[in-house]
Design a protein around this motif. Structure first.
Motif, PDB file in Angstrom:
ATOM      1  N   ARG A 176      47.512  34.421  45.411  1.00  0.00           N
ATOM      2  CA  ARG A 176      46.128  34.854  45.647  1.00  0.00           C
ATOM      3  C   ARG A 176      45.289  33.618  45.950  1.00  0.00           C
ATOM      4  NH1 ARG A 176      45.126  36.610  39.329  1.00  0.00           N
ATOM      5  NH2 ARG A 176      45.274  34.511  38.462  1.00  0.00           N
ATOM      6  N   GLU A 179      42.838  47.825  43.600  1.00  0.00           N
ATOM      7  CA  GLU A 179      42.061  47.460  42.416  1.00  0.00           C
ATOM      8  C   GLU A 179      40.658  48.069  42.507  1.00  0.00           C
ATOM      9  OE1 GLU A 179      42.510  43.261  41.371  1.00  0.00           O
ATOM     10  OE2 GLU A 179      44.444  43.870  40.531  1.00  0.00           O
ATOM     11  N   TYR A 181      38.210  43.227  35.485  1.00  0.00           N
ATOM     12  CA  TYR A 181      39.276  42.756  36.372  1.00  0.00           C
ATOM     13  C   TYR A 181      40.374  42.070  35.553  1.00  0.00           C
ATOM     14  CZ  TYR A 181      41.529  39.010  38.959  1.00  0.00           C
ATOM     15  OH  TYR A 181      42.452  38.109  39.438  1.00  0.00           O
ATOM     16  N   ALA A 196      46.660  42.618  45.931  1.00  0.00           N
ATOM     17  CA  ALA A 196      45.840  43.501  45.095  1.00  0.00           C
ATOM     18  C   ALA A 196      44.374  43.535  45.538  1.00  0.00           C
ATOM     19  CB  ALA A 196      45.942  43.025  43.635  1.00  0.00           C
ATOM     20  N   PRO A 197      44.100  44.100  46.698  1.00  0.00           N
ATOM     21  CA  PRO A 197      42.708  44.128  47.169  1.00  0.00           C
ATOM     22  C   PRO A 197      41.865  45.205  46.484  1.00  0.00           C
ATOM     23  CG  PRO A 197      44.126  45.266  48.732  1.00  0.00           C
ATOM     24  CD  PRO A 197      45.029  44.760  47.638  1.00  0.00           C
ATOM     25  N   SER A 198      40.562  45.022  46.525  1.00  0.00           N
ATOM     26  CA  SER A 198      39.620  46.013  45.987  1.00  0.00           C
ATOM     27  C   SER A 198      38.931  46.707  47.154  1.00  0.00           C
ATOM     28  CB  SER A 198      38.542  45.326  45.135  1.00  0.00           C
ATOM     29  OG  SER A 198      39.143  44.662  44.065  1.00  0.00           O
ATOM     30  N   CYS A 207      44.138  43.393  35.527  1.00  0.00           N
ATOM     31  CA  CYS A 207      45.066  42.544  36.275  1.00  0.00           C
ATOM     32  C   CYS A 207      46.297  42.184  35.422  1.00  0.00           C
ATOM     33  CB  CYS A 207      44.302  41.294  36.719  1.00  0.00           C
ATOM     34  SG  CYS A 207      45.317  40.073  37.518  1.00  0.00           S
ATOM     35  N   ARG A 221      52.837  40.907  44.661  1.00  0.00           N
ATOM     36  CA  ARG A 221      51.866  41.996  44.854  1.00  0.00           C
ATOM     37  C   ARG A 221      50.656  41.457  45.605  1.00  0.00           C
ATOM     38  NH1 ARG A 221      47.478  39.531  42.763  1.00  0.00           N
ATOM     39  NH2 ARG A 221      47.215  39.613  40.518  1.00  0.00           N
ATOM     40  N   LYS A 256      32.851  40.020  51.828  1.00  0.00           N
ATOM     41  CA  LYS A 256      33.022  41.343  52.421  1.00  0.00           C
ATOM     42  C   LYS A 256      31.795  41.774  53.216  1.00  0.00           C
ATOM     43  CE  LYS A 256      36.666  43.299  49.701  1.00  0.00           C
ATOM     44  NZ  LYS A 256      37.055  43.472  48.318  1.00  0.00           N
ATOM     45  N   LEU A 287      40.457  32.228  42.492  1.00  0.00           N
ATOM     46  CA  LEU A 287      40.879  32.805  41.206  1.00  0.00           C
ATOM     47  C   LEU A 287      41.691  31.816  40.366  1.00  0.00           C
ATOM     48  CD1 LEU A 287      41.618  36.395  42.480  1.00  0.00           C
ATOM     49  CD2 LEU A 287      39.810  35.712  40.898  1.00  0.00           C
TER      50      LEU A 287
HETATM   51  N1  GLU Z   1      41.212  42.396  43.467  1.00  0.00           N
HETATM   52  C1  GLU Z   1      40.998  40.993  43.621  1.00  0.00           C
HETATM   53  C2  GLU Z   1      40.231  40.749  44.907  1.00  0.00           C
HETATM   54  O1  GLU Z   1      40.189  41.616  45.772  1.00  0.00           O
HETATM   55  C3  GLU Z   1      42.275  40.186  43.677  1.00  0.00           C
HETATM   56  C4  GLU Z   1      42.820  39.957  42.332  1.00  0.00           C
HETATM   57  C5  GLU Z   1      44.128  39.205  42.211  1.00  0.00           C
HETATM   58  O2  GLU Z   1      44.821  38.981  43.228  1.00  0.00           O
HETATM   59  O3  GLU Z   1      44.456  38.880  41.065  1.00  0.00           O
HETATM   60  O4  GLU Z   1      39.671  39.679  45.032  1.00  0.00           O
END
Ligand code: GLU
Length: 298
Positions: free
Chosen positions: A228, A45, A210, A11-13, A214, A9, A269, A232
């Motif tokens: 990722r 996300e 988060y 998973a961007p915000s 997650c 996956r 960002k 993280l």
């Molecule tokens: N939503 C997180 C972000 O944009 C990524 C989280 C993940 O990959 O676990 O940094």
């Protein structure tokens, strides 16, 4: 015996414009997924419903399509899944591991400054923030009151010492080899969630965090491989702890290198000049962008 299809996956915000770092992560995920015939999922996300907007999400999807990222199923949106996150919090609450905390970030800072000026060095978490000084934990009710009415109104923290005491054996996660080579057996990494102190699991303005969202969604989507950024890496210890407390399966992880700007800082960002939209508007093609990332994708 048939082997289950792996699931990746991205998973961007949608709380700002995607930059080169996101492009790298998305395309690396896709490449690894395609190599092992895995399903590639996109998860949006957006738990921070103030900062994550429909316009930013639309732009995010367009940017991802532009760089050639493909996903195999309709994306899920965390903004519509708060009930599931609440259920998870209540489950942890039933174990007596949560408490409400009214102390704001500036109050914590003040408290820690006071402690440090009195000669008590205070530990920082892996992101550099002082760990919670624990005043309210000491004032906790005994036995604790259920928090069902408090979630979404107050900050909810995990009592890390109690959570650790619930687990007899050390926790580990599996980290793929540093070049993301899936043919090499992953390495076992010991999870040290205590370095985060009493981590926040729900905010006052957002009734989850988060971390909760997650682990719930990785499990709900049957994610087998989480790829990722290295930023993280240490948070994975919290995810392993939550997976353990909630009885969820643990995926395999790969934390890739981060793309840095000319000053060697991680991209952000707000860093307009590396946003995908900016690059696209300046006439670059997705291939130029990939070259700019120095992306020999494995
Ligand atoms: N939503 C997180 C972000 O944009 C990524 C989280 C993940 O990959 O676990 O940094």
């Amino acid at each position: 015996m048939s082997v289950a299809q792996p699931v990746f996956r991205f998973a961007p915000s949608p709380n700002g414009e995607l930059h080169l770092g996101h492009a790298y992560s998305a395309l690396l995920n896709l490449q690894m997924a395609r190599r092992c015939n895995a399903k590639m999922l996109l998860r949006i996300e957006g738990i921070d419903t103030q900062r994550c907007t429909a316009a930013l999400e639309k732009q995010m999807l367009e940017d991802l399509e532009w760089i050639g990222f493909e996903w195999d199923e309709e994306p899920i949106r965390q903004s519509g899944r708060f009930d599931l996150y609440q259920d998870a919090l209540l489950k942890i609450d039933e174990l007596g591991l949560l408490y409400a905390s009214g102390m704001s970030r500036s109050e914590i800072k003040r408290e820690v400054t006071k402690l440090e000026s009195a000669g008590t060095p205070w530990p920082r978490d892996p992101d550099g923030s002082p760990i919670y000084p624990g005043k309210e934990r000491e004032l906790r009710d005994s036995p604790r009151k259920p928090l069902s009415k408090t979630i979404g109104r107050q900050i909810i923290r995990l009592d890390m010492a109690m959570a650790k005491a619930k687990i007899n054996d050390p926790l580990f996660w599996n980290e793929m080899a540093s070049n993301g080579n899936m043919d090499v057996n992953p390495e076992e990494v010991k999870a040290e969630p205590a370095v985060w102190g009493d981590v926040i699991l729900a905010r006052r303005d957002v009734p989850t965090s988060y971390h909760i969202a997650c682990v719930i969604d990785d499990a709900a989507q049957g994610v087998t491989h989480v790829v990722r950024g290295k930023d993280l890496y240490f948070a994975t210890a919290i995810h392993r702890l939550l997976q353990h407390l909630l009885g969820l399966p643990a995926p395999v992880y790969f934390h890739h290198e981060l793309i840095r700007n000319d000053e060697r800082q991680k991209l952000s960002k707000s860093d307009g000049h590396t946003s995908l939209r900016q690059l696209r508007n300046s006439g670059l093609s997705p291939m130029d962008v990939i070259d700019r990332m120095g992306l020999s994708l494995l």
